[in-house]
Write a protein that holds these residues in place. Structure first.
Motif, mmCIF file in Angstrom:
data_model
loop_
_atom_site.group_PDB
_atom_site.id
_atom_site.type_symbol
_atom_site.label_atom_id
_atom_site.label_comp_id
_atom_site.label_asym_id
_atom_site.label_seq_id
_atom_site.Cartn_x
_atom_site.Cartn_y
_atom_site.Cartn_z
ATOM 1 N N UNK A 194 10.058 -1.580 -10.361
ATOM 2 C CA UNK A 194 9.463 -2.824 -10.838
ATOM 3 C C UNK A 194 10.102 -4.056 -10.217
ATOM 4 N N UNK A 195 11.362 -3.925 -9.789
ATOM 5 C CA UNK A 195 12.025 -5.094 -9.228
ATOM 6 C C UNK A 195 11.461 -5.464 -7.864
ATOM 7 N N UNK A 196 10.659 -4.583 -7.281
ATOM 8 C CA UNK A 196 10.007 -4.892 -6.013
ATOM 9 C C UNK A 196 8.549 -4.471 -6.110
ATOM 10 N N UNK A 197 7.770 -5.282 -6.804
ATOM 11 C CA UNK A 197 6.385 -4.907 -7.108
ATOM 12 C C UNK A 197 5.512 -4.809 -5.859
ATOM 13 N N UNK A 198 5.848 -5.591 -4.823
ATOM 14 C CA UNK A 198 5.041 -5.541 -3.598
ATOM 15 C C UNK A 198 5.123 -4.153 -2.981
ATOM 16 N N UNK A 199 6.349 -3.607 -2.872
ATOM 17 C CA UNK A 199 6.517 -2.253 -2.340
ATOM 18 C C UNK A 199 5.812 -1.227 -3.212
ATOM 19 N N UNK A 200 5.957 -1.391 -4.523
ATOM 20 C CA UNK A 200 5.326 -0.473 -5.464
ATOM 21 C C UNK A 200 3.809 -0.477 -5.291
ATOM 22 N N UNK A 201 3.218 -1.654 -5.245
ATOM 23 C CA UNK A 201 1.769 -1.758 -5.124
ATOM 24 C C UNK A 201 1.286 -1.193 -3.795
ATOM 25 N N UNK A 202 2.024 -1.484 -2.712
ATOM 26 C CA UNK A 202 1.646 -0.954 -1.410
ATOM 27 C C UNK A 202 1.730 0.572 -1.380
ATOM 28 N N UNK A 203 2.795 1.092 -2.000
ATOM 29 C CA UNK A 203 3.005 2.538 -2.052
ATOM 30 C C UNK A 203 1.881 3.220 -2.823
ATOM 31 N N UNK A 204 1.569 2.669 -4.000
ATOM 32 C CA UNK A 204 0.517 3.263 -4.832
ATOM 33 C C UNK A 204 -0.850 3.140 -4.170
ATOM 34 N N UNK A 205 -1.085 2.025 -3.498
ATOM 35 C CA UNK A 205 -2.363 1.836 -2.801
ATOM 36 C C UNK A 205 -2.529 2.859 -1.683
ATOM 37 N N UNK A 206 -1.442 3.132 -0.963
ATOM 38 C CA UNK A 206 -1.497 4.114 0.123
ATOM 39 C C UNK A 206 -1.749 5.518 -0.420
ATOM 40 N N UNK A 207 -1.064 5.858 -1.529
ATOM 41 C CA UNK A 207 -1.286 7.161 -2.170
ATOM 42 C C UNK A 207 -2.725 7.260 -2.655
ATOM 43 N N UNK A 208 -3.228 6.172 -3.213
ATOM 44 C CA UNK A 208 -4.609 6.156 -3.709
ATOM 45 C C UNK A 208 -5.601 6.421 -2.573
ATOM 46 N N UNK A 209 -5.359 5.835 -1.410
ATOM 47 C CA UNK A 209 -6.261 6.042 -0.266
ATOM 48 C C UNK A 209 -6.249 7.507 0.179
#
Length: 305
Positions: A194-209
């Motif tokens: 959570x302390x780096x939400x940009x990385x988290x969101x990018x990571x989850x978006x890539x997994x989602x794709x």
């Protein structure tokens, strides 16, 4: 032991902490006036329902009490249970209809994420399903090690890469292996930073794709694991993760270790994300499907006569 008995036992700390407050309020019942409603609202806040949810419950209780002409403490108790139950989202089990079904699990370190995944894997293998675990929390080597231990206990397959590997690559390989081995369920562990939400969101978006491309017809759950003992902090975590991922449900762990079990109502009624599973003990079968009616009954048990 069924859900009601386990949740009643798991909520012992909560009921001991709040039931006396409610009992004292009910014992002084004369009529449903503002003073009584104020006391009930305060008791709900102390139960960790949260100020916003408690205020809504107070107003709804007042409206229904006037409409139904509530005259006794027992009627008021039953009405309060009804109001809190109705405020929560309907019970919703996990959707694992499409094979292989995908369960994406997220959450910060220390909330019981790996343990919850292990218990889920054990549940499905006990049902005769073949389970694939994807160790996509590559941020910590210990995460994959712990998941591998759980895979062995549960009799599940696992795909893991080295520390620092691309999480999406782990998921891709896990999907390929699951297809080859005829797995029914893929459970994906992810890093919750959570302390780096940009990385988290990018990571989850890539997994989602990857999931969308490789398993376009699979049923999908995105579950956030929260520690009930952290109280309102768990609500804040849920708010932040819900912005980063489209949550389909909550796994609430360590409910047996908190005196503020009302957090369940705060999450369900306040965030609009259903609590799907709750942890009420250390046993492998202590991660249980959630029932809002049984939960409220255990939270506000009938007065002893």
């Amino acid at each position: 032991m069924g859900f009601f008995d386990k949740i009643k036992s798991g909520l012992k700390k909560t009921t001991e902490a709040v039931s006396q407050q409610f009992e004292d309020i009910m014992a002084s019942f004369v009529s449903v006036d503002d003073d009584l409603l104020d006391e009930l609202e305060e008791a709900m806040i102390l139960s960790d329902l949260g100020a916003g949810v408690a205020a809504k419950a107070r107003e709804e209780l007042k409206k229904r009490a006037q409409h139904q002409k509530v005259n006794t403490a027992s009627e008021l108790r039953a009405l309060l249970k009804e109001v809190l139950t109705d405020m929560m989202l309907p019970d919703a089990g996990l959707d694992t209809a499409g094979a292989p079904a995908v369960i994406l699990v997220i959450g910060v370190n220390g909330v019981g994420k790996t343990t919850s995944i292990g218990k889920l894997a054990a549940r499905y293998t006990a049902e005769g399903k073949r389970v694939m675990l994807a160790a996509a929390d590559t941020f910590r080597a210990a995460a994959a090690d712990q998941l591998e231990i759980w895979a062995g206990r549960a009799g599940a397959d696992i795909v893991r890469h080295g520390e620092g590997a691309d999480p999406a690559a782990v998921v891709f390989d896990a999907i390929a292996a699951a297809k080859a081995r005829g797995c029914d369920v893929i459970i994906v562990d992810t890093a919750g930073r959570l302390h780096n939400k940009t990385n988290l969101m990018n990571e989850l978006a890539k997994i989602d794709r990857i999931l969308t491309r490789e398993l376009p017809d699979a049923s999908r759950e995105t579950l956030l694991v929260l520690d009930a003992t952290t109280g309102q902090n768990a609500v804040h975590q849920a708010e932040e993760f819900n912005k980063a991922a489209k949550l389909t449900g909550i796994i609430l762990t360590k409910l047996d270790g908190t005196a503020k079990g009302g957090i369940v109502v705060a999450i369900s009624a306040g965030l609009g994300v259903p609590v799907k599973l709750v942890g009420v003990g250390e046993g492998v079968d202590d991660l249980m499907d959630f029932s809002r009616a049984d939960f409220i009954e255990a939270l506000l048990p009938a007065a002893e006569t």
